[in-house]
Design a protein around this motif. Structure first.
Motif, mmCIF file in Angstrom:
data_model
loop_
_atom_site.group_PDB
_atom_site.id
_atom_site.type_symbol
_atom_site.label_atom_id
_atom_site.label_comp_id
_atom_site.label_asym_id
_atom_site.label_seq_id
_atom_site.Cartn_x
_atom_site.Cartn_y
_atom_site.Cartn_z
ATOM 1 N N ASP A 286 -4.582 10.275 3.558
ATOM 2 C CA ASP A 286 -5.421 9.090 3.774
ATOM 3 C C ASP A 286 -5.008 7.970 2.826
ATOM 4 O O ASP A 286 -4.923 6.801 3.212
ATOM 5 C CB ASP A 286 -6.900 9.415 3.525
ATOM 6 N N ALA A 287 -4.758 8.336 1.567
ATOM 7 C CA ALA A 287 -4.386 7.344 0.553
ATOM 8 C C ALA A 287 -3.067 6.672 0.907
ATOM 9 O O ALA A 287 -2.937 5.449 0.805
ATOM 10 C CB ALA A 287 -4.284 8.015 -0.820
ATOM 11 N N VAL A 288 -2.092 7.474 1.336
ATOM 12 C CA VAL A 288 -0.788 6.925 1.717
ATOM 13 C C VAL A 288 -0.956 5.894 2.831
ATOM 14 O O VAL A 288 -0.358 4.815 2.800
ATOM 15 C CB VAL A 288 0.170 8.056 2.145
ATOM 16 N N LYS A 289 -1.794 6.219 3.807
ATOM 17 C CA LYS A 289 -2.015 5.291 4.925
ATOM 18 C C LYS A 289 -2.688 4.005 4.457
ATOM 19 O O LYS A 289 -2.340 2.899 4.894
ATOM 20 C CB LYS A 289 -2.869 5.972 5.995
ATOM 21 N N LYS A 290 -3.647 4.121 3.530
ATOM 22 C CA LYS A 290 -4.339 2.932 3.036
ATOM 23 C C LYS A 290 -3.400 2.049 2.208
ATOM 24 O O LYS A 290 -3.474 0.823 2.274
ATOM 25 C CB LYS A 290 -5.571 3.332 2.230
ATOM 26 N N PHE A 291 -2.532 2.668 1.421
ATOM 27 C CA PHE A 291 -1.539 1.890 0.668
ATOM 28 C C PHE A 291 -0.630 1.130 1.634
ATOM 29 O O PHE A 291 -0.265 -0.019 1.396
ATOM 30 C CB PHE A 291 -0.704 2.797 -0.232
ATOM 31 N N ALA A 292 -0.252 1.805 2.727
ATOM 32 C CA ALA A 292 0.637 1.167 3.701
ATOM 33 C C ALA A 292 -0.030 -0.029 4.371
ATOM 34 O O ALA A 292 0.592 -1.075 4.562
ATOM 35 C CB ALA A 292 1.060 2.187 4.757
ATOM 36 N N VAL A 293 -1.302 0.114 4.702
ATOM 37 C CA VAL A 293 -2.026 -0.956 5.400
ATOM 38 C C VAL A 293 -2.348 -2.124 4.469
ATOM 39 O O VAL A 293 -2.186 -3.285 4.832
ATOM 40 C CB VAL A 293 -3.328 -0.398 6.030
ATOM 41 N N THR A 294 -2.808 -1.819 3.244
ATOM 42 C CA THR A 294 -3.236 -2.880 2.323
ATOM 43 C C THR A 294 -2.067 -3.537 1.607
ATOM 44 O O THR A 294 -2.215 -4.624 1.051
ATOM 45 C CB THR A 294 -4.200 -2.327 1.262
ATOM 46 N N ARG A 295 -0.905 -2.890 1.607
ATOM 47 C CA ARG A 295 0.278 -3.421 0.933
ATOM 48 C C ARG A 295 0.022 -3.684 -0.544
ATOM 49 O O ARG A 295 0.541 -4.631 -1.126
ATOM 50 C CB ARG A 295 0.746 -4.727 1.596
ATOM 51 N N THR A 296 -0.805 -2.843 -1.151
ATOM 52 C CA THR A 296 -1.050 -2.952 -2.582
ATOM 53 C C THR A 296 -0.500 -1.719 -3.270
ATOM 54 O O THR A 296 -0.128 -0.746 -2.606
ATOM 55 C CB THR A 296 -2.558 -3.100 -2.867
ATOM 56 N N SER A 297 -0.407 -1.761 -4.590
ATOM 57 C CA SER A 297 0.190 -0.645 -5.315
ATOM 58 C C SER A 297 -0.841 0.181 -6.067
ATOM 59 O O SER A 297 -0.510 1.189 -6.674
ATOM 60 C CB SER A 297 1.232 -1.166 -6.317
ATOM 61 N N GLU A 298 -2.109 -0.248 -5.998
ATOM 62 C CA GLU A 298 -3.156 0.464 -6.731
ATOM 63 C C GLU A 298 -4.498 0.207 -6.062
ATOM 64 O O GLU A 298 -4.781 -0.912 -5.634
ATOM 65 C CB GLU A 298 -3.192 -0.023 -8.185
ATOM 66 N N LEU A 299 -5.313 1.249 -5.944
ATOM 67 C CA LEU A 299 -6.627 1.107 -5.320
ATOM 68 C C LEU A 299 -7.687 1.849 -6.139
ATOM 69 O O LEU A 299 -7.426 2.935 -6.665
ATOM 70 C CB LEU A 299 -6.623 1.668 -3.897
#
Length: 305
Positions: free
Chosen positions: A181-194
């Motif tokens: 899930d985290a990998v997908k969210k990083f891909a969508v948000t284009r950010t490096s930290e959440l």
């Protein structure tokens, strides 16, 4: 620090407001606003001003809200900000899909980045609704425009705060999310930290792409002199095999740097430098994640936007 409370109308004069503009070309409208300021401030260099505004517009389109264009520039020799407004009921084309119904030309002293960002921040709040933009665009007179601004409670802050500079998160991680899930969210948000939150929205930790790399490539592998046995990225393959089973809570960091929405911009700059950060999580008064400030965007706003 200036204690006098001012809003945007403090920088407006009735003779720098044009109502009922019917030009469909945004560049024509902008030219009219530059000419208007030049007429009332003869020392303003017309050609230099046009060049500075258009150069910035090509790099950073200044439609800061649907229907609102704020072309702006920092000009050498100015002692105070200058502003002019065009009210365009039918809208004009200005380089993006949305038509600009209100165009505000803002010129600020080149050596006062604080006031530049303070005014832009105040404008973003002033025009946070389409209704506000519509009202100004349809104003029948300069007096009506001034009245609309004067009636607002959105004062220009005495100093910039983190809340004026941050970007709101479009997504957050839950403790119970999987690594996949985290990998997908990083891909969508284009950010490096959440940020990572629990089911009540409280901030529990943070997960970065670097954390995922570290989790995939344990410390003992980093000490290997000969990396040829893992040239095929086997550690990452192993991590991805169980990515839908491993929870974010198992990988996140619980120790991280955060700042408050009320922290002044100079404190944010100090934190970036002292702690060698690339991004800061900004929390609200309840300690919940409100947004983020990246070093890249902070520097852009300070030096050239």
């Amino acid at each position: 620090m200036n204690k006098e409370k001012r809003n945007f109308s403090s920088f407006l004069q009735a003779n720098n407001i044009i109502c009922g503009v019917n030009d469909s070309d945004g560049k024509v409208v902008l030219e009219k606003l530059i000419e208007l300021l030049k007429r009332h401030f003869p020392d303003l260099d017309h050609e230099s001003t046009r060049h500075e505004v258009m150069s910035r517009e090509e790099i950073f389109p200044t439609m800061i809200a649907p229907g609102l264009a704020v072309p702006h520039a920092r000009i050498a020799g100015l002692s105070e900000p200058l502003a002019a407004i065009a009210c365009i009921p039918e809208g004009c084309d200005f380089g993006v899909e949305d038509k600009a119904k209100v165009m505000i030309l803002l010129l600020t002293p080149i050596d006062n980045p604080g006031v530049h960002m303070q005014i832009l921040s105040a404008l973003a709040v002033e025009f946070s609704s389409e209704e506000a933009i519509s009202k100004v665009s349809k104003a029948a007179s300069a007096g009506e425009v001034l009245k609309l601004f004067s009636a607002g409670n959105n004062v220009i802050p005495d100093y910039l705060k983190a809340s004026d500079l941050m970007e709101k998160y479009t997504d957050l991680l839950q403790e119970t999310d999987s690594i996949l899930d985290a990998v997908k969210k990083f891909a969508v948000t284009r950010t490096s930290e959440l940020p990572v939150i629990d089911n009540t929205g409280d901030l529990r930790g943070v997960l970065s792409l670097a954390d995922l790399l570290k989790y995939s490539l344990p410390d003992h592998l980093l000490w290997l002199e000969d990396l040829s046995p893992i040239y095929q990225l086997q550690p990452f393959s192993d991590m991805l095999k169980t990515a839908d089973e491993t929870k974010v809570a198992d990988v996140m960091r619980e120790e991280f740097t955060r700042a408050s929405i009320d922290d002044p911009a100079v404190k944010i700059a100090k934190m970036f430098l002292a702690e060698k950060l690339s991004q800061l999580i900004i929390v609200d008064h309840e300690g919940k994640p409100a947004g983020r400030i990246s070093l890249k965007n902070f520097a852009a706003k300070l030096f050239w936007e």
